[in-house]
Motif scaffolding. Structure first.
Motif, PDB file in Angstrom:
ATOM      1  N   ARG A 169       0.502  -0.836   0.358  1.00  0.00           N
ATOM      2  CA  ARG A 169       0.006  -0.224   0.271  1.00  0.00           C
ATOM      3  C   ARG A 169       1.310   1.109   0.012  1.00  0.00           C
ATOM      4  NH1 ARG A 169      -2.821  -0.517   5.082  1.00  0.00           N
ATOM      5  NH2 ARG A 169      -1.162  -1.559   5.910  1.00  0.00           N
ATOM      6  N   SER A 170       0.223   2.083  -0.938  1.00  0.00           N
ATOM      7  CA  SER A 170       0.920   3.293  -0.625  1.00  0.00           C
ATOM      8  C   SER A 170       1.277   3.930   0.922  1.00  0.00           C
ATOM      9  CB  SER A 170       1.190   4.591  -1.523  1.00  0.00           C
ATOM     10  OG  SER A 170      -0.891   4.349  -1.155  1.00  0.00           O
ATOM     11  N   GLN A 171       0.099   4.212   1.321  1.00  0.00           N
ATOM     12  CA  GLN A 171       0.677   4.601   3.154  1.00  0.00           C
ATOM     13  C   GLN A 171       1.665   3.607   4.108  1.00  0.00           C
ATOM     14  OE1 GLN A 171      -2.153   3.687   1.465  1.00  0.00           O
ATOM     15  NE2 GLN A 171      -3.197   2.023   3.321  1.00  0.00           N
ATOM     16  N   ASP A 172       2.006   2.889   2.836  1.00  0.00           N
ATOM     17  CA  ASP A 172       2.992   1.645   4.000  1.00  0.00           C
ATOM     18  C   ASP A 172       4.589   1.928   3.350  1.00  0.00           C
ATOM     19  OD1 ASP A 172       1.346   0.562   5.422  1.00  0.00           O
ATOM     20  OD2 ASP A 172       1.300  -1.509   4.375  1.00  0.00           O
ATOM     21  N   VAL A 173       4.395   2.789   2.280  1.00  0.00           N
ATOM     22  CA  VAL A 173       5.952   2.761   1.789  1.00  0.00           C
ATOM     23  C   VAL A 173       5.802   4.850   1.936  1.00  0.00           C
ATOM     24  CG1 VAL A 173       7.381   3.093  -0.304  1.00  0.00           C
ATOM     25  CG2 VAL A 173       5.178   1.605  -0.400  1.00  0.00           C
ATOM     26  N   LEU A 174       5.082   5.447   1.479  1.00  0.00           N
ATOM     27  CA  LEU A 174       5.241   7.041   2.329  1.00  0.00           C
ATOM     28  C   LEU A 174       4.553   7.781   2.982  1.00  0.00           C
ATOM     29  CD1 LEU A 174       5.646   8.008  -1.757  1.00  0.00           C
ATOM     30  CD2 LEU A 174       7.066   7.609  -0.682  1.00  0.00           C
ATOM     31  N   GLN A 175       5.624   8.133   3.537  1.00  0.00           N
ATOM     32  CA  GLN A 175       4.506   8.955   4.599  1.00  0.00           C
ATOM     33  C   GLN A 175       5.933  10.259   5.282  1.00  0.00           C
ATOM     34  OE1 GLN A 175       6.157   7.192   8.582  1.00  0.00           O
ATOM     35  NE2 GLN A 175       7.884   7.671   8.409  1.00  0.00           N
ATOM     36  N   ARG A 176       5.715  11.367   6.137  1.00  0.00           N
ATOM     37  CA  ARG A 176       6.354  12.830   5.644  1.00  0.00           C
ATOM     38  C   ARG A 176       7.317  12.292   6.838  1.00  0.00           C
ATOM     39  NH1 ARG A 176       3.382  16.518   4.190  1.00  0.00           N
ATOM     40  NH2 ARG A 176       0.675  16.422   3.983  1.00  0.00           N
ATOM     41  N   THR A 177       8.847  12.945   6.618  1.00  0.00           N
ATOM     42  CA  THR A 177       9.657  12.959   7.126  1.00  0.00           C
ATOM     43  C   THR A 177       9.350  13.370   8.897  1.00  0.00           C
ATOM     44  OG1 THR A 177       9.878  14.764   6.025  1.00  0.00           O
ATOM     45  CG2 THR A 177      10.828  11.874   5.466  1.00  0.00           C
ATOM     46  N   GLY A 178       9.009  14.328   9.283  1.00  0.00           N
ATOM     47  CA  GLY A 178       8.651  14.966  10.459  1.00  0.00           C
ATOM     48  C   GLY A 178       8.023  15.645  10.858  1.00  0.00           C
ATOM     49  N   SER A 179       7.845  16.430  11.690  1.00  0.00           N
ATOM     50  CA  SER A 179       6.270  17.535  11.741  1.00  0.00           C
ATOM     51  C   SER A 179       7.529  18.774  11.345  1.00  0.00           C
ATOM     52  CB  SER A 179       5.750  18.028  13.302  1.00  0.00           C
ATOM     53  OG  SER A 179       7.301  17.328  14.368  1.00  0.00           O
ATOM     54  N   ASN A 180       8.842  18.796  11.541  1.00  0.00           N
ATOM     55  CA  ASN A 180       9.070  20.134  11.287  1.00  0.00           C
ATOM     56  C   ASN A 180       9.525  20.106   9.185  1.00  0.00           C
ATOM     57  OD1 ASN A 180      10.145  20.534  14.112  1.00  0.00           O
ATOM     58  ND2 ASN A 180      11.174  19.604  14.550  1.00  0.00           N
ATOM     59  N   CYS A 181       9.263  19.266   8.659  1.00  0.00           N
ATOM     60  CA  CYS A 181       9.382  19.246   7.069  1.00  0.00           C
ATOM     61  C   CYS A 181       8.081  18.742   6.701  1.00  0.00           C
ATOM     62  CB  CYS A 181      10.164  17.681   6.989  1.00  0.00           C
ATOM     63  SG  CYS A 181      11.076  17.784   5.066  1.00  0.00           S
ATOM     64  N   ASN A 182       6.908  19.562   5.810  1.00  0.00           N
ATOM     65  CA  ASN A 182       5.818  19.505   6.107  1.00  0.00           C
ATOM     66  C   ASN A 182       5.731  19.017   4.406  1.00  0.00           C
ATOM     67  OD1 ASN A 182       5.216  20.748   8.547  1.00  0.00           O
ATOM     68  ND2 ASN A 182       5.612  23.031   7.390  1.00  0.00           N
ATOM     69  N   THR A 200       4.889   7.329 -10.834  1.00  0.00           N
ATOM     70  CA  THR A 200       6.117   7.478 -10.741  1.00  0.00           C
ATOM     71  C   THR A 200       7.423   8.376 -10.006  1.00  0.00           C
ATOM     72  OG1 THR A 200       6.172   8.936 -13.314  1.00  0.00           O
ATOM     73  CG2 THR A 200       8.318   9.032 -12.891  1.00  0.00           C
ATOM     74  N   GLN A 201       6.962   9.459  -9.225  1.00  0.00           N
ATOM     75  CA  GLN A 201       7.941   9.689  -7.760  1.00  0.00           C
ATOM     76  C   GLN A 201       8.472   8.602  -6.908  1.00  0.00           C
ATOM     77  OE1 GLN A 201       6.802  11.585  -3.806  1.00  0.00           O
ATOM     78  NE2 GLN A 201       6.322  13.515  -4.948  1.00  0.00           N
ATOM     79  N   ARG A 202       7.171   8.088  -6.972  1.00  0.00           N
ATOM     80  CA  ARG A 202       7.378   6.602  -5.856  1.00  0.00           C
ATOM     81  C   ARG A 202       8.452   5.566  -6.611  1.00  0.00           C
ATOM     82  NH1 ARG A 202       3.069   2.420  -3.489  1.00  0.00           N
ATOM     83  NH2 ARG A 202       4.075   0.795  -3.172  1.00  0.00           N
ATOM     84  N   ALA A 203       8.724   5.266  -7.826  1.00  0.00           N
ATOM     85  CA  ALA A 203       9.912   4.005  -8.251  1.00  0.00           C
ATOM     86  C   ALA A 203      10.354   4.942  -8.640  1.00  0.00           C
ATOM     87  CB  ALA A 203       9.103   4.478 -10.087  1.00  0.00           C
ATOM     88  N   ALA A 204      10.892   6.395  -9.219  1.00  0.00           N
ATOM     89  CA  ALA A 204      12.415   6.984  -8.508  1.00  0.00           C
ATOM     90  C   ALA A 204      12.691   6.627  -7.935  1.00  0.00           C
ATOM     91  CB  ALA A 204      12.399   8.742  -9.424  1.00  0.00           C
TER      92      ALA A 204
END
Length: 350
Positions: free
Chosen positions: A42-55, A100-104
């Protein structure tokens, strides 16, 4: 927007809009063959925000899926790649659309894994074994086996989703394996050949992710890859010199009658600057050749050529430093790089 390192200043919300994972509902799951069954990431299992200080910067999460056994989570975090290994290309990836972003990100993470082999192994033989591991992993992916590492898992998703050409992946591994020794290049042609195999091959894969099949785009990608390879050679010279290594072309060293010892000591010598000037001129020539093809290259291809912004910035900075690669100003991060990349994307050029 601020990065956790404090290098990125406040920017417009538009840049954030370009970086998020969206517009690809039909590709929210990647199907990876596994014998007679299929597993989904699932995409939510692979991409997440890196932290509260990086929007707006997203990274690959520390887990790919709870169902994947024995995953080495430390290798997948693109937050580490951003901070330590491939920050500039990471920013370029964030400006790519949807899947494409995810593949890159997966392809770049794969490249970082290979690039780190030479620095992390104690001898060449161990490095060869590590490269063989990746060759075997690619073989298994194309045969439909389930990869056992997070980076390989994501790479498998990209390969099957975009039908990536196996030759480019194999060529990257072979180029990195051939470059495991501390032996330098004999001439500029060897440097260009290595850049073509290791850097341009990545660009060919990214073009495939965008569905671009165009001979002029491939031609431009070849020259841009060589530009990036030569710029990387220049930028890495101080690092390698600090470890008593010199990878600059031997024919240029002989031509300008300098010893490798001068380079290792970081001498502000005119002959050393002349060597850097020759390498920089060759890099600029390849960049100019790539840009001469702009009218024939599809506009969409400019998205994977964003690293020309980085190359041009460094070459100009090097010129301002009188081609002294050891100048401390060249070691500073370009805090305006995200803005310049975003503007380049808006212009749809390279």
């Amino acid at each position: 927007m601020e990065s956790t390192d404090g290098h990125i200043q406040t920017m417009s919300q538009s840049f954030h809009d370009c970086c998020v994972w969206k517009g690809c509902e039909e590709t929210r799951h990647w199907k990876i063959p596994c014998g007679d069954e299929h597993k989904y990431l699932r995409s939510q299992d692979v991409l997440q925000r890196t932290g509260s200080n990086c929007n707006c910067f997203h990274g690959l999460v520390d887990r790919v899926s709870a169902r994947e056994p024995k995953v080495n989570q430390s290798h997948i975090t693109l937050k580490d790649i951003k901070r330590k290994n491939d920050y500039e290309n990471y920013l370029c990836c964030l400006l790519l659309p949807g899947a494409t972003q995810r593949a890159a990100l997966a392809i770049r993470a794969f490249n970082v894994e290979l690039a780190q082999v030479r620095e992390t192994v104690s001898d060449k033989q161990r490095g060869i074994l590590r490269m063989q591991f990746w060759k075997d992993s690619i073989d298994h992916i194309y045969k439909g086996s389930t990869p056992k590492t997070p980076v390989a898992t994501e790479l498998a998703g990209a390969i099957h989703h975009f039908k990536l050409t196996r030759k480019w992946l194999t060529r990257i591994i072979e180029a990195r394996a051939h470059n495991l020794s501390d032996q330098g290049y004999r001439n500029m042609e060897e440097v260009e050949a290595y850049a073509e195999n290791s850097v341009s091959s990545i660009t060919y894969l990214l073009l495939e992710c965008l569905g671009i099949k165009n001979v002029h785009a491939d031609h431009a990608a070849s020259h841009i890859g060589k530009t990036q390879g030569l710029v990387t050679l220049l930028r890495s010279t101080p690092y390698h010199a600090s470890r008593s290594r010199v990878y600059l072309p031997l024919d240029l060293i002989v031509k300008h009658k300098i010893s490798q010892e001068k380079i290792i000591r970081g001498r502000d010598d005119q002959a050393v600057k002349d060597v850097m000037y020759d390498v920089a001129c060759t890099a600029h020539k390849h960049l100019a050749t790539a840009r001469s093809l702009t009218e024939d290259v599809p506009k969409e291809a400019s998205l994977v050529f964003l690293n020309t912004v980085v190359c041009e910035w460094y070459l100009k900075a090097l010129q301002n430093c009188d081609f002294n690669v050891f100048d401390s100003r060249l070691q500073q991060r370009n805090s305006l790089l995200p803005l310049h990349l975003w503007l380049q994307k808006r212009r749809k050029t390279y």
